[in-house]
Design an enzyme around this catalytic site. Structure first.
Site, PDB file in Angstrom:
ATOM      1  N   VAL A 148       1.298   2.083   7.647  1.00 26.55           N
ATOM      2  CA  VAL A 148       1.841   0.921   8.351  1.00 26.55           C
ATOM      3  C   VAL A 148       0.698   0.004   8.785  1.00 26.55           C
ATOM      4  CG1 VAL A 148       3.914   2.150   9.087  1.00 26.55           C
ATOM      5  CG2 VAL A 148       1.900   2.167  10.577  1.00 26.55           C
ATOM      6  N   MET A 202       0.831  -1.205   0.000  1.00 22.95           N
ATOM      7  CA  MET A 202       0.000   0.000   0.000  1.00 22.95           C
ATOM      8  C   MET A 202       0.864   1.252   0.000  1.00 22.95           C
ATOM      9  SD  MET A 202      -3.278   0.138  -0.073  1.00 22.95           S
ATOM     10  CE  MET A 202      -4.559   1.367  -0.054  1.00 22.95           C
ATOM     11  N   HIS A 251      -7.493   8.012   3.072  1.00 18.43           N
ATOM     12  CA  HIS A 251      -7.677   6.571   2.897  1.00 18.43           C
ATOM     13  C   HIS A 251      -7.684   6.226   1.409  1.00 18.43           C
ATOM     14  CE1 HIS A 251     -10.549   2.892   3.165  1.00 18.43           C
ATOM     15  NE2 HIS A 251      -9.292   2.508   3.104  1.00 18.43           N
ATOM     16  N   ASP A 253      10.950   2.887   5.804  1.00 18.51           N
ATOM     17  CA  ASP A 253      10.574   1.646   6.493  1.00 18.51           C
ATOM     18  C   ASP A 253      11.611   1.350   7.563  1.00 18.51           C
ATOM     19  OD1 ASP A 253       9.402  -0.973   7.104  1.00 18.51           O
ATOM     20  OD2 ASP A 253       8.390  -0.758   5.177  1.00 18.51           O
TER      21      ASP A 253
END
Length: 736
Positions: free
Chosen positions: A414, A338, A464, A357
Site C-alpha cells: 500500500v 506494484m 522489497h 483493496d
C-alpha cells in the site's frame, strides 16, 4: 560396454547409439570434469565399435544443459591464482591447457569418423550448444522451453570451446557476432533460420528425427573439414565484409564503451579465425580465451553474475534447521500497480493469490494489470491460452480481509505512509493464522518501525520488489530487529518460488539498493549545479557502465518522489541531512516547472508522443552557468566511487553482511557497471589502498561525501579485500 554415472548408452537394431545425458541428483545437466571424462570415454567406445553406425546425444531431463558447472569454474580460477603466486608463466601455460580441454574434446568428437547428432530438447546453453555445434547434425524440439544460446559474454567470458569458430562458419558473420556479443537466446526456429540447427520437430519426434538423419547417410565430416569450404558470405575478404568489419568495433564500442574485454575478443576470434584453417582458428580462440580469463572483468563478473547469483538463488543465506515451505496461499494487500504485479508473479509461480483493496472495484482493476501482462505473453508466444487462463484463475480480487484467513504469507504493497500501513497490519493480523508471515513491500520505511504495529514481530519481515516486478530479478529481504529465522526462511522460499534472486539486508532507511540509487542521482544533481552539461552527465554515466543515466533514472523513479524523500529526510533527520542546493533544484523542477518525470511526460527529459523519442529538456542547461572544461573520466569515477562508498558504508553499518549480496544487489537492482562485478568488487578489483586514494582525491575536489570510511582506511592499511575480511563462505547458512 562400460556403464557411466552421468550418461546411459543404448544401441538399437539399426546400429545407432543413443547417448542420454542425465546427471543423478541434479535438476539440470552441467559440464564437470567427470562429465568430460565420461564423454571422452563414450567417444572412444562408439568410435571403436564397428557395429555402431552413428550416435545421437540427448538429455534425460526437461532441459538439455545449462553449460559449465560452478565447481569447475571455481576450481579453474583458484588453481590459476595458486599457481600464479609460484610461477606466473607456468600458471598461464596451465590455464591455456585447461581452456583447451573442452575444445579438444569436441574436436575429437567432430573428427571421430562416426556421425553424431545432437537432439536438443530444452535449454541448451554455452558449452552444451558448443557440443551440439561439434555434432554433424542438430535437431531441436519446437517446444517453448527450447532456448539456444551462447551467453558467456554476460558473465565476462566468451564461447571458448569452438563457438567463435563454428557459429560464423554456419551462420553469416553479422548474425554470429550479434548472437555472441549479446548472449541472446534463440528459439529452435530462429536457430534453424540461422543455419545453426538442421531440423525443428515436435518434441515426441526428436529422437526419431535425429536417428533418421543418420539413416539417411549423414556425413561424419564437418563442412569446414571438406575441401573447398567457404564461410557464409564468402569470408572476410568480400564486399559485404568490407561493410561489416570496419563498423563492427565501432558499434561494439557504442554499446559497451570498451568496458567488456570478452566482447572485443569475440570480434577478434571471428575476424582472425575466418582467415585461417579451422584448427588454427581454434588455437586463436584458445589464446584469446586464456587472455580474457586473466582479466579482472572476467574474474569479477563470473564471481558475481554466475557463482554468487546461483548461490544466493539456491538459498545461501537461508537459515539452517527450517524445513522448506511450499506456499499454498499468498495474500497481497494493495492492488495498485506494484501490488498487482506482485500478485501476477506469484500466480505465475503456481501459487493462488488473494488480491485485496479497499473495494472490489479497486481489487478487480488490480487484476486487470495481470490480464494485460498475460495478453502480452500470449502475443509473444510465452503462454498458451490455457496457461494464461490457469494463471489468471489463481488471482482472486477481494475487499474482505477475512479471505486471508488461510494465507501462509501476506505482502502489503500500500501507499508509503506509516498510518496507512499501520491500519493494514492490524486488519491483516486480525485474521492471519498462527505461524503465517507478514511482509511489507516498503521501499523506504524502516521495517523495525513498522513491526511495532505488529503483535508478532518475529513473523514480520520486509520483501522489497523493484519495478517492473515481472522483469526485475532482484528482491531485497529486510530483517527487522525482531524478525525470526523462520520468517526469513519462509520469505526466501517464496522468493525462490517466484524465481527471483534475493539479498538479505538488515534494517535501515532506504535499505541497500535505494541508498545506492539515491547517491547516484545526488551526484548528478551536484554535476548539474557545477554546470556540467546534462548530456555529458548522462553519457559519462553510460560510459562508466551504467545502463541508464541518472537523470533518465530519476524521471523513471519520479522527481516528485525525490522531493518527498528529501522532505522526509529533513523531517526525520534535520536540515543538515541534505544538501540545500539539491532541495532548491528538485523543488524548482516539481513546484515551479511542474516537471514530475516520465509520468507526466516532462522531467529532466521531454517525452513526446510515440514514436518520437525522449530528449533532454533544453531549458535544463539554463539553470546554472555552464562549465567550460569537464573531464569525462572524472565524471565516470565520481559515479562509480560514490555508489561504491555507499555500499561500503552499508557493510560498515552491518546492513549488508555478505559481500555477494552487495555485488549482486547493485547489479540486479540498478545496473551498477556489471563489468566490475558489483559495487564491492569494484573496490576489491582496484584494491582498497588505490580506492581510498581516489576517494580522498575526489573528496578534496568535490565534497566530503567522497571521504573514505574508517573501515576502508583500515582495509587499505592492512591490504584487505571485502571478500577476504567478510568471507561469505565462513558463515554459510547463518542468518544476518
Amino acid at each position: 560396454m562400460s556403464t557411466y554415472t552421468n550418461f546411459t548408452l543404448e544401441t538399437d537394431a539399426d546400429g545407432i547409439a543413443l547417448v542420454t545425458w542425465d546427471m543423478p541428483g541434479k535438476s539440470m545437466n552441467v559440464f564437470t570434469a567427470e562429465v568430460m571424462a565420461e564423454l571422452d570415454a563414450i567417444i572412444d567406445a562408439t568410435t571403436a565399435d564397428a557395429a555402431i553406425k552413428g550416435v545421437v546425444v540427448t538429455s534425460g531431463k526437461s532441459s538439455f544443459s545449462g553449460g559449465a558447472d560452478l565447481s569447475m569454474i571455481k576450481s579453474m580460477f583458484s588453481s590459476y591464482q595458486e599457481e600464479k603466486e609460484k610461477s606466473p608463466q607456468t600458471a598461464v601455460q596451465t590455464l591455456f591447457g585447461l581452456v583447451g580441454r573442452m575444445s579438444g574434446l569436441f574436436r575429437k568428437l567432430e573428427t571421430s569418423g562416426k556421425p553424431w547428432v545432437s537432439a536438443i530438447n530444452g535449454t541448451c546453453m554455452g558449452g552444451a550448444f558448443e557440443l551440439s555445434l561439434a555434432c554433424h547434425g542438430r535437431v531441436a524440439s519446437n517446444a517453448k522451453s527450447v532456448k539456444i544460446a551462447l551467453p558467456e559474454v554476460k558473465v565476462g567470458i566468451f564461447p571458448g570451446a569452438g563457438g567463435t569458430q563454428r557459429v560464423p562458419r554456419l551462420a553469416n558473420a553479422q548474425d554470429a557476432l550479434q548472437m555472441m556479443t549479446t548472449g541472446q537466446s534463440l528459439t529452435g526456429s530462429r536457430a534453424k533460420a540461422m543455419n545453426l540447427v538442421h531440423q525443428v520437430v515436435e518434441p515426441d519426434q526428436l529422437i526419431p528425427a535425429a536417428k533418421q538423419m543418420i539413416k539417411d547417410g549423414l556425413k561424419p565430416i564437418a563442412p569446414w573439414d571438406e575441401k573447398g569450404f567457404k564461410a557464409p558470405g564468402g569470408g572476410i575478404w568480400t564486399p559485404a565484409s568490407a561493410q561489416l568489419w570496419p563498423a563492427a568495433p565501432a558499434i561494439l564500442r557504442r554499446e559497451t564503451s570498451g568496458n567488456y574485454p570478452a566482447a572485443l575478443a569475440i570480434l577478434k576470434c571471428v575476424y582472425e579465425g575466418l582467415q585461417v584453417p579451422f584448427d588454427t582458428g581454434l588455437k586463436i580462440e584458445q589464446r584469446y580465451f586464456t587472455e580474457v580469463l586473466q582479466t579482472r572483468e572476467a574474474f569479477s563478473m563470473i564471481r558475481s553474475l554466475f557463482i554468487s547469483m546461483q548461490e544466493l538463488g539456491k538459498g545461501a543465506r537461508r537459515p539452517v534447521g527450517h524445513a522448506k515451505t511450499e506456499l499454498k496461499h499468498v495474500g497481497v494487500v494493495g492492488a495498485g500497480f506494484m501490488g498487482a504485479s506482485i500478485a501476477y508473479v506469484t500466480a505465475a509461480a503456481g501459487i493462488p493469490v488473494t488480491l485485496i483493496d479497499r473495494d472490489i472495484e479497486a481489487a478487480t482493476k488490480g487484476k486487470s494489470v495481470s490480464e494485460g501482462l498475460v495478453k502480452d505473453s500470449i502475443g509473444k508466444g510465452r503462454l498458451t491460452q490455457d496457461e494464461a487462463a490457469a494463471l489468471l484463475s489463481r488471482i482472486t480480487p477481494s475487499a474482505d480481509y477475512a479471505d486471508l484467513a488461510n494465507a501462509d504469507l501476506v505482502i502489503e504493497a500500500v501507499f508509503e505512509d506509516r498510518e496507512v500501513k499501520k491500519a493494514v497490519i492490524e486488519a491483516v493480523e486480525a485474521v492471519l493464522p498462527e505461524g503465517a508471515i507478514f511482509a511489507s513491500n516498503t521501499s523506504t520505511l524502516p521495517i523495525s518501525g513498522l513491526a511495532k504495529n505488529s503483535k508478532r514481530p518475529a513473523d514480520f519481515i520486509g520483501i522489497h520488489f523493484f519495478s517492473p516486478v515481472e522483469k526485475m530479478m532482484l528482491t531485497e529481504v529486510i530483517l527487522g530487529s525482531d524478525t525470526g529465522d523462520r520468517a526469513l526462511a519462509i520469505a526466501l522460499d517464496y522468493v525462490a518460488a517466484i524465481k527471483k534472486t534475493p539479498i538479505v539486508v538488515n534494517d535501515t532507511r532506504g535499505f541497500f539498493v535505494n541508498r545506492c540509487v539515491l547517491r547516484y542521482m545526488s551526484e548528478s544533481y551536484d554535476m548539474l549545479i557545477e554546470g556540467v552539461p546534462p548530456a555529458m552527465i548522462e553519457n559519462a554515466a553510460k560510459m562508466a557502465g551504467m545502463p541508464v543515466g541518472p537523470l533518465a533514472l530519476n524521471d523513471e523513479v519520479a522527481i516528485d518522489l525525490s522531493l518527498k524523500i528529501l522532505k522526509a529526510t529533513v523531517a526525520d533527520l534535520g536540515e543538515k541531512a541534505i544538501d540545500p542546493r539539491h532541495m532548491e533544484l528538485i523543488s524548482r523542477m516539481v513546484e515551479k516547472e511542474g516537471r514530475f518525470g516520465r509520468k507526466n511526460s516532462k522531467g529532466f527529459y521531454d517525452y513526446p508522443p510515440k514514436p518520437a523519442k525522449k530528449s533532454l529538456w533544453p531549458d535544463l542547461k539554463t539553470f546554472y552557468p555552464q562549465a567550460d572544461e569537464v573531464d569525462v573520466n572524472v565524471l565516470k569515477q565520481r559515479f562509480l566511487v560514490t555508489i561504491a562508498l555507499e555500499a561500503a558504508r552499508t557493510v560498515e553499518e552491518g546492513i549488508v553482511t555478505d559481500p555477494r549480496e552487495a555485488d549482486v544487489g547493485s547489479i540486479l537492482g540498478f545496473g551498477f557497471a556489471p563489468y566490475t562485478g558489483g559495487a564491492l568488487s569494484y573496490i576489491d578489483g582496484m584494491g582498497a589502498k588505490a580506492f581510498v586514494e581516489l576517494a580522498e582525491k575526489l573528496a578534496a575536489a568535490y565534497g566530503s561525501h567522497f571521504k573514505p570510511t574508517p573501515l576502508l582506511k583500515d582495509m587499505a592499511a592492512k591490504g584487505e579485500t571485502f571478500y577476504g575480511r567478510f568471507d561469505p563462505y565462513a558463515k554459510v547458512g547463518k542468518a544476518a
